[in-house]
Design a protein around this motif. Structure first.
Motif, PDB file in Angstrom:
ATOM      1  N   PHE A   1      51.358  27.579  42.507  1.00 44.84           N
ATOM      2  CA  PHE A   1      49.872  28.180  42.037  1.00 44.84           C
ATOM      3  C   PHE A   1      49.981  29.580  42.201  1.00 44.84           C
ATOM      4  CE2 PHE A   1      48.554  27.254  46.139  1.00 44.84           C
ATOM      5  CZ  PHE A   1      47.948  28.307  46.789  1.00 44.84           C
ATOM      6  N   ALA A   2      49.020  30.498  41.283  1.00 45.45           N
ATOM      7  CA  ALA A   2      48.904  31.823  41.348  1.00 45.45           C
ATOM      8  C   ALA A   2      47.459  31.741  41.284  1.00 45.45           C
ATOM      9  CB  ALA A   2      49.658  32.517  40.201  1.00 45.45           C
ATOM     10  N   TRP A   3      46.693  32.895  42.015  1.00 48.23           N
ATOM     11  CA  TRP A   3      45.384  32.909  42.088  1.00 48.23           C
ATOM     12  C   TRP A   3      45.062  34.444  42.075  1.00 48.23           C
ATOM     13  CZ3 TRP A   3      41.419  32.609  46.212  1.00 48.23           C
ATOM     14  CH2 TRP A   3      40.322  32.972  45.928  1.00 48.23           C
ATOM     15  N   SER A   4      44.244  34.838  41.182  1.00 50.13           N
ATOM     16  CA  SER A   4      44.051  36.533  41.312  1.00 50.13           C
ATOM     17  C   SER A   4      42.452  36.587  41.188  1.00 50.13           C
ATOM     18  CB  SER A   4      44.404  37.283  39.954  1.00 50.13           C
ATOM     19  OG  SER A   4      46.065  37.018  40.121  1.00 50.13           O
ATOM     20  N   PRO A   5      41.996  36.416  42.397  1.00 48.44           N
ATOM     21  CA  PRO A   5      40.288  36.442  42.308  1.00 48.44           C
ATOM     22  C   PRO A   5      39.744  38.052  42.166  1.00 48.44           C
ATOM     23  CG  PRO A   5      41.154  36.728  44.640  1.00 48.44           C
ATOM     24  CD  PRO A   5      42.481  36.317  43.773  1.00 48.44           C
ATOM     25  N   LEU A   6      40.885  38.769  42.177  1.00 46.41           N
ATOM     26  CA  LEU A   6      40.058  40.362  41.798  1.00 46.41           C
ATOM     27  C   LEU A   6      41.299  41.000  41.071  1.00 46.41           C
ATOM     28  CD1 LEU A   6      38.188  42.639  41.894  1.00 46.41           C
ATOM     29  CD2 LEU A   6      39.437  43.087  44.156  1.00 46.41           C
ATOM     30  N   VAL A   7      41.044  41.500  39.588  1.00 47.98           N
ATOM     31  CA  VAL A   7      41.896  42.248  39.004  1.00 47.98           C
ATOM     32  C   VAL A   7      41.170  43.307  38.245  1.00 47.98           C
ATOM     33  CG1 VAL A   7      43.670  42.570  37.275  1.00 47.98           C
ATOM     34  CG2 VAL A   7      43.557  40.511  38.713  1.00 47.98           C
ATOM     35  N   THR A   8      41.245  44.429  38.724  1.00 49.77           N
ATOM     36  CA  THR A   8      40.429  45.656  37.786  1.00 49.77           C
ATOM     37  C   THR A   8      41.779  46.784  37.728  1.00 49.77           C
ATOM     38  OG1 THR A   8      39.858  46.930  39.752  1.00 49.77           O
ATOM     39  CG2 THR A   8      38.574  44.916  38.923  1.00 49.77           C
ATOM     40  N   SER A   9      41.199  47.944  37.082  1.00 54.42           N
ATOM     41  CA  SER A   9      42.116  48.915  36.873  1.00 54.42           C
ATOM     42  C   SER A   9      42.147  49.547  38.224  1.00 54.42           C
ATOM     43  CB  SER A   9      41.519  49.798  35.814  1.00 54.42           C
ATOM     44  OG  SER A   9      40.221  50.590  36.381  1.00 54.42           O
ATOM     45  N   LYS A  10      41.500  49.495  39.293  1.00 49.17           N
ATOM     46  CA  LYS A  10      41.363  50.074  40.581  1.00 49.17           C
ATOM     47  C   LYS A  10      42.025  49.521  41.541  1.00 49.17           C
ATOM     48  CE  LYS A  10      40.341  54.431  39.357  1.00 49.17           C
ATOM     49  NZ  LYS A  10      41.432  55.560  39.456  1.00 49.17           N
ATOM     50  N   ALA A  11      41.956  48.094  41.677  1.00 50.24           N
ATOM     51  CA  ALA A  11      42.172  47.055  42.549  1.00 50.24           C
ATOM     52  C   ALA A  11      42.410  45.905  42.141  1.00 50.24           C
ATOM     53  CB  ALA A  11      41.000  47.173  43.669  1.00 50.24           C
ATOM     54  N   SER A  12      43.439  45.120  42.757  1.00 54.04           N
ATOM     55  CA  SER A  12      43.678  43.649  42.761  1.00 54.04           C
ATOM     56  C   SER A  12      44.105  43.065  43.789  1.00 54.04           C
ATOM     57  CB  SER A  12      44.816  43.689  41.583  1.00 54.04           C
ATOM     58  OG  SER A  12      45.880  44.396  42.205  1.00 54.04           O
ATOM     59  N   VAL A  13      44.010  41.610  43.798  1.00 57.67           N
ATOM     60  CA  VAL A  13      44.200  40.817  44.995  1.00 57.67           C
ATOM     61  C   VAL A  13      44.832  39.630  44.271  1.00 57.67           C
ATOM     62  CG1 VAL A  13      43.606  39.400  46.800  1.00 57.67           C
ATOM     63  CG2 VAL A  13      42.618  41.676  46.778  1.00 57.67           C
TER      64      VAL A  13
END
Length: 567
Positions: free
Chosen positions: A110-122
């Motif tokens: 599984f792959a989960w990206s709760p936060l993806v923006t142009s400035k930050a990602s998790v």
């Protein structure tokens, strides 16, 4: 079996050209130290997860289809220049793939990206897979013994948490991960646990600046609990790339840096290091592109003689690459000559063969440095009508301290067992790769040629196959049903088998042959809706003896089915 092998190899030889390098547009390889380790590759158990310190794009392949077989050698750049691209802002995303079947090849990714923006990602990435079931016994002639089998398993687990943030004119990244290998075979049981942490910083692509840079630090702590004892290893790595921005000169200058430190305790005690500093310049003369530099590289260890991490005896290595663009950029003719030192640590050997342990070197070093004294090559690559990509190259390399998987024989019982040997060798290599895509049809193929001369005939070693390759063809029906058929092919491999006696290795006319194989497989995937899909994979349809790793053969035809969820 022999007829199928000949037929499929004929198809490969007749149909495959070579595939152009499919580089990620968000990274730039600045020092392609291409190791030519003749270790037989392990069946890939790991999900293709982006390295948080090398790749800034968090995209995932939601298809069930495996990547095409890449032959007996992988080309792995050891330093990349960090050039993060802009990531569009979006909400959270989740991908799950799970499956099981007979014989058991469990899958849980599984792959989960709760936060993806142009400035930050998790992002959180998980993979679990491998094999659990019967293995066919391999006799003293390296052929399988009918009616004899044993139960075993070979499983891999990885979990990685990555984060990225833009701060001013820089991107900062950090990741933490766990990796586990679990194996049971007649050569013992083992459980490898490895925890790692990485942090990196790189300059952004925009704005005026005097220096572009990328720097990463990584620390690994691993422990292997094996039947032969407990061994722990600590690794520390520094990698970077630096380029001053000087507008008044008509060329680019930059440098790559790499430092690796390793220390082992327990079943063996040793320490070692490998250092590389590669300054170079990039020049352009009309259609000619030239990268010229040197690689200042060295390795050292606790025993400068014949023990672990022995010294290289060479410091300066070539680092030159030239290419000429023809036909409006649709074709490149290129040449290169490179070299350097690569640290062989316990983790790298364990990743190649999960059975590996401290008992694999009864005489000689368990760990060492591989030295690529020189690797020269010439090739041509390009694209035809936006549908067909190809890459054809050939070269010759001179190496020292290359790790080979070998086979030993017990002098009292005649039983065979795996070992590792470090040998000087010369390697003649050639590769053909190609990719054709048109509408719903995509075909990829590769063919590799290897001729390896170890110049040490009495040391146990399994040499690479003279010919190996693969072919996959996929078809998508209206974007809902995907079908794929593939074949991985390898010719036979020469195995120098040495007898283990109290005085050391002895070998006299002990040359055996690891049989070649054809692994035919099919896959299917059906999209139920925008979120759910069903998938099926059937492997080894010819019921062949797939001795990909010497002395290890999984049992027969296998089927795996499962689901995919994408949110």
């Amino acid at each position: 079996m022999n007829k199928s092998f000949a037929t499929l190899f004929g198809v490969l030889a007749a149909c495959m050209a070579a595939s152009a390098q499919n580089l990620n547009p968000e990274i730039v390889v600045t020092n392609e130290y291409e190791t030519r380790m003749p270790l037989v590759p392990k069946v890939d158990l790991a999900m293709s997860c982006p390295d948080s310190l090398k790749e800034f794009r968090y995209g995932f392949d939601y298809s069930v289809f495996d990547n095409p077989y890449s032959g007996s050698y992988e080309f792995s750049p050891y330093v990349v220049k960090l050039e993060p691209g802009k990531t569009p802002a979006r909400g959270s995303s989740f991908f799950l793939r799970a499956g099981a079947g007979y014989s058991l090849h469990p899958v849980l990714d599984f792959a989960w990206s709760p936060l993806v923006t142009s400035k930050a990602s998790v992002s959180l990435l998980q993979h679990f897979g491998g094999y659990w079931g019967s293995y066919r016994a391999v006799g003293n002639d390296l052929r399988t013994v009918k009616g004899n089998a044993y139960e075993g398993y070979d499983l891999a687990e990885s979990l990685t948490l990555t984060g990225r943030m833009g701060i001013g004119k820089a991107f900062c990244e950090a990741s933490a991960s766990y990796e586990g290998f679990f194996n049971s075979s007649p050569y013992g049981r083992s459980a490898w646990h490895n925890a790692s942490a990485q942090i990196g910083v790189s300059s952004t692509g925009g704005g005026r600046r005097i220096l572009s840079y990328g720097l990463s630090l990584a620390f690994d702590a691993g422990s292997d609990r094996h039947s032969s004892g407990i061994l722990s290893e600590n690794l520390f790595k520094i990698k970077g790339s630096f380029e001053p921005q000087i507008s008044k000169i008509p060329f680019r200058i930059f440098a790559d840096l790499s430092l690796e430190l390793a220390a082992c305790q327990g079943a063996i005690d040793c320490s070692g290091s490998a250092f590389s500093f590669a300054p170079k310049g990039v020049f352009r003369f009309g259609p000619l592109n030239l990268l010229a530099g040197v690689n200042i590289s060295a390795g050292a260890g606790s025993d400068p003689g014949n023990g672990p991490f022995s010294r290289t005896g060479q410091i300066l290595y070539p680092d030159v690459e030239a290419s000429v663009s023809l036909i409006g950029g649709a074709m490149d003719i290129y040449a290169l000559i490179k070299g350097g030192v690569r640290q062989i640590n316990y983790h790298s050997l364990k990743s190649s063969d999960h059975r590996f342990s401290g008992s694999w070197a009864p005489f000689g070093a368990l760990l060492d440095n591989e030295i690529e004294r020189m690797n020269a090559g010439l090739g041509v690559r390009g694209i035809i009508s936006d549908r067909f990509q190809y890459d054809l190259n050939a070269g010759y390399g001179i190496y020292a301290g290359t790790p080979f998987t070998g086979i030993g024989r017990r002098s009292d019982t005649g039983d065979l067992f795996p070992v590792v040997s470090y040998l000087d060798n010369n390697l003649l290599h050639a590769d053909l790769k190609s990719r054709y895509a048109y509408g719903p049809v995509e075909v990829e193929g590769n063919l590799a040629f290897r001729k390896c001369d170890t110049r040490q005939g009495n040391v146990p070693a399994v040499l690479p196959a003279a010919l190996s390759g693969g072919l996959t063809a996929s078809y998508s029906l209206r974007g809902r049903l995907g079908l794929c058929i593939g074949a991985d092919v390898s010719g036979s491999r020469k195995a120098v088998v040495a007898d283990l006696s109290p005085g050391g290795w002895t070998a006299s006319d002990n040359t055996l042959t690891v049989p070649g194989y054809v692994d035919l497989n099919i896959s299917a995937e059906y999209l139920l809706n925008r979120n759910w899909a069903l998938w099926l994979r059937a492997g080894n349809l010819l019921d062949a003896d797939l001795q990909i790793l010497p002395l290890s053969v999984e049992n027969g035809i296998n089927f795996t089915a499962g689901i995919c969820l994408k949110l």
